[in-house]
Design a protein around this motif. Structure first.
Motif, mmCIF file in Angstrom:
data_model
loop_
_atom_site.group_PDB
_atom_site.id
_atom_site.type_symbol
_atom_site.label_atom_id
_atom_site.label_comp_id
_atom_site.label_asym_id
_atom_site.label_seq_id
_atom_site.Cartn_x
_atom_site.Cartn_y
_atom_site.Cartn_z
ATOM 1 N N ASP A 10 0.838 -1.199 0.000
ATOM 2 C CA ASP A 10 0.000 0.000 0.000
ATOM 3 C C ASP A 10 0.873 1.249 0.000
ATOM 4 O OD1 ASP A 10 -2.065 1.799 0.172
ATOM 5 O OD2 ASP A 10 -2.402 1.505 2.325
ATOM 6 N N PHE A 11 0.961 1.915 -1.147
ATOM 7 C CA PHE A 11 1.758 3.142 -1.238
ATOM 8 C C PHE A 11 1.222 3.999 -2.379
ATOM 9 C CE2 PHE A 11 3.862 -0.432 -3.298
ATOM 10 C CZ PHE A 11 4.010 0.000 -4.604
ATOM 11 N N ASP A 12 1.437 5.297 -2.247
ATOM 12 C CA ASP A 12 0.980 6.269 -3.245
ATOM 13 C C ASP A 12 2.144 6.890 -4.010
ATOM 14 O OD1 ASP A 12 -1.919 6.386 -2.237
ATOM 15 O OD2 ASP A 12 -0.788 6.948 -0.440
ATOM 16 N N VAL A 13 3.321 6.901 -3.376
ATOM 17 C CA VAL A 13 4.489 7.560 -3.957
ATOM 18 C C VAL A 13 5.703 6.642 -3.807
ATOM 19 C CG1 VAL A 13 6.010 9.572 -3.866
ATOM 20 C CG2 VAL A 13 3.582 9.832 -3.308
ATOM 21 N N ILE A 14 6.470 6.529 -4.886
ATOM 22 C CA ILE A 14 7.760 5.833 -4.833
ATOM 23 C C ILE A 14 8.850 6.876 -5.049
ATOM 24 C CG2 ILE A 14 9.247 4.063 -5.853
ATOM 25 C CD1 ILE A 14 6.662 2.846 -7.089
ATOM 26 N N ILE A 15 9.809 6.927 -4.131
ATOM 27 C CA ILE A 15 10.979 7.779 -4.323
ATOM 28 C C ILE A 15 12.195 6.867 -4.388
ATOM 29 C CG2 ILE A 15 12.407 9.647 -3.404
ATOM 30 C CD1 ILE A 15 9.948 10.684 -1.928
ATOM 31 N N ILE B 246 9.051 8.935 -8.414
ATOM 32 C CA ILE B 246 10.018 10.024 -8.527
ATOM 33 C C ILE B 246 11.404 9.417 -8.385
ATOM 34 C CG2 ILE B 246 10.818 12.205 -7.526
ATOM 35 C CD1 ILE B 246 7.960 12.341 -6.169
ATOM 36 N N HIS B 247 12.264 9.649 -9.367
ATOM 37 C CA HIS B 247 13.625 9.126 -9.275
ATOM 38 C C HIS B 247 14.602 10.276 -9.095
ATOM 39 C CE1 HIS B 247 16.704 6.064 -9.623
ATOM 40 N NE2 HIS B 247 17.400 6.918 -10.358
ATOM 41 N N HIS C 261 9.578 6.616 -18.022
ATOM 42 C CA HIS C 261 9.237 5.569 -17.052
ATOM 43 C C HIS C 261 8.896 6.172 -15.688
ATOM 44 C CE1 HIS C 261 9.966 2.040 -19.425
ATOM 45 N NE2 HIS C 261 11.210 2.393 -19.719
ATOM 46 N N PHE C 262 9.229 7.461 -15.502
ATOM 47 C CA PHE C 262 9.012 8.110 -14.217
ATOM 48 C C PHE C 262 8.113 9.323 -14.379
ATOM 49 C CE2 PHE C 262 13.028 5.903 -13.992
ATOM 50 C CZ PHE C 262 12.937 5.232 -12.782
ATOM 51 N N ASP C 263 7.323 9.597 -13.340
ATOM 52 C CA ASP C 263 6.503 10.810 -13.360
ATOM 53 C C ASP C 263 7.393 12.037 -13.255
ATOM 54 O OD1 ASP C 263 3.602 9.882 -13.319
ATOM 55 O OD2 ASP C 263 4.455 8.715 -11.662
ATOM 56 N N TYR C 264 8.383 11.961 -12.348
ATOM 57 C CA TYR C 264 9.309 13.088 -12.189
ATOM 58 C C TYR C 264 10.712 12.564 -11.886
ATOM 59 C CZ TYR C 264 4.977 15.641 -11.991
ATOM 60 O OH TYR C 264 3.740 16.130 -12.308
ATOM 61 N N ILE C 265 11.687 13.330 -12.343
ATOM 62 C CA ILE C 265 13.085 13.012 -12.078
ATOM 63 C C ILE C 265 13.734 14.252 -11.485
ATOM 64 C CG2 ILE C 265 15.313 12.454 -13.122
ATOM 65 C CD1 ILE C 265 13.549 10.967 -15.302
ATOM 66 N N VAL C 266 14.404 14.063 -10.359
ATOM 67 C CA VAL C 266 15.113 15.149 -9.692
ATOM 68 C C VAL C 266 16.603 14.900 -9.917
ATOM 69 C CG1 VAL C 266 15.558 16.319 -7.509
ATOM 70 C CG2 VAL C 266 13.282 15.347 -7.970
ATOM 71 N N ALA C 267 17.238 15.784 -10.675
ATOM 72 C CA ALA C 267 18.633 15.557 -11.048
ATOM 73 C C ALA C 267 19.450 16.828 -10.900
ATOM 74 C CB ALA C 267 18.724 15.054 -12.494
#
Length: 314
Positions: free
Chosen positions: A64-69, A93-94, A104-110
């Protein structure tokens, strides 16, 4: 309003945990942390050549999760697979360049020095992290029982560890310690040495032997000691191998000096990172004249969190 539930996927290294947990806390989600373990030879295969399958990694026991970081190479495929197989809409979010199709990701923080560009990419100056100004302030007095009780101002040395780019040989470490010793004597500083999880034990023992009883060397990895050392330092010195700890120290607004080690191989990304931080007047090199210099405190974690909250309606 009920908080969203998140899972954090990393390889268990300090820098990755700091980035993933820092973002999760800034997003104000409930989260659990999971250290990713890849199966068999998938450990050495690049993500772009790896199938998106449960067979690639050891099962993560969280449904049960809504967000993957996720952060780091090994977490790329598990993040994509868990999003694809979830029974509800999940945002993934990667952090860092995933080295696969960005869609493949909703958002990427780089970080900017990764030179990554895309509609779903949020660029940062340096690495995001889990430190806060309040946490640093709250732990200011922790080292009181460790440091020498005198009038000297504190100079903090934060040490990383050997990587494929930088060698912690006795020669390299002695060079850093010798430059630092000259600085301590010239300005009558008291040194506080803080190791990280990557710091070799022989390097810590060498620091105790080199600097003697007139300074303070923390032997064990201790987050409270780390926070306290940041809080009490007049100047902060950090070894060049850790962009994450340099980014963390930039939250203080204090002068940061980088202890350089000659690279074993081309360290283009590290050089790009340090060039940006020099342009922002955040860092100088150990060996440069010590002076008080100012810069805007860098809090990229909360800046990124605000952007993400607007995009996913948190």
């Amino acid at each position: 309003m009920t908080k969203l539930k998140g899972i954090l996927l990393t390889q268990g290294m300090h820098g990755m945990i700091s980035q993933a947990e820092g973002l999760a806390k800034a997003l104000d989600i409930d989260f659990t942390h999971h250290t990713v373990e890849l199966n068999n030879f998938w450990k050495v295969i690049p993500p772009k050549l790896t199938p998106v399958s449960q067979n690639v990694y050891k099962k993560i026991n969280q449904d049960d999760f809504d967000v993957i970081i996720s952060c780091g190479r090994k977490s790329v495929i598990p993040s994509i697979h868990l999003k694809n197989t979830a029974n509800k809409k999940v945002f993934n979010i990667h952090i860092q360049d995933p080295k696969v199709n960005l869609n493949h990701f909703d958002y990427i923080v780089a970080p900017e020095h990764d030179a990554l560009d895309g509609q779903n990419v949020i660029n940062t100056k340096g690495a995001i992290h889990y430190l806060t100004e309040n946490e640093i302030s709250e732990n200011k007095d922790y080292l009181n029982s460790f440091i020498k009780k005198d009038e000297r101002k504190i100079c903090t040395l934060i040490m990383g560890g050997p990587t494929k780019y930088y060698d912690y040989s006795t020669k390299n470490i002695k060079n850093i310690f010798t430059m630092l010793d000259k600085l301590l004597k010239k300005h009558d500083f008291q040194l506080v040495v803080i190791p990280s999880m990557r710091t070799p034990i022989n390097t810590i023992h060498y620091a105790k032997e080199f600097f003697g009883d007139n300074h303070t060397v923390i032997v064990d990895v201790d987050k409270k000691a780390y926070l306290s050392a940041l809080a009490i330092a007049e100047n902060i010195i950090i070894t060049c191998d850790s962009s994450s700890m340099i980014s963390e120290a930039a939250l203080t607004g204090k002068p940061i000096y980088v202890a350089n080690i000659l690279a074993k191989k081309h360290d283009k990304r590290f050089q790009s990172f340090r060039r940006l931080f020099r342009e922002l007047n955040i860092i100088r090199n150990l060996g440069d004249e010590v002076s008080i210099f100012n810069y805007e405190k860098l809090d990229e974690t909360n800046r990124v969190a605000k952007i993400l909250k607007q995009k996913i309606n948190l």
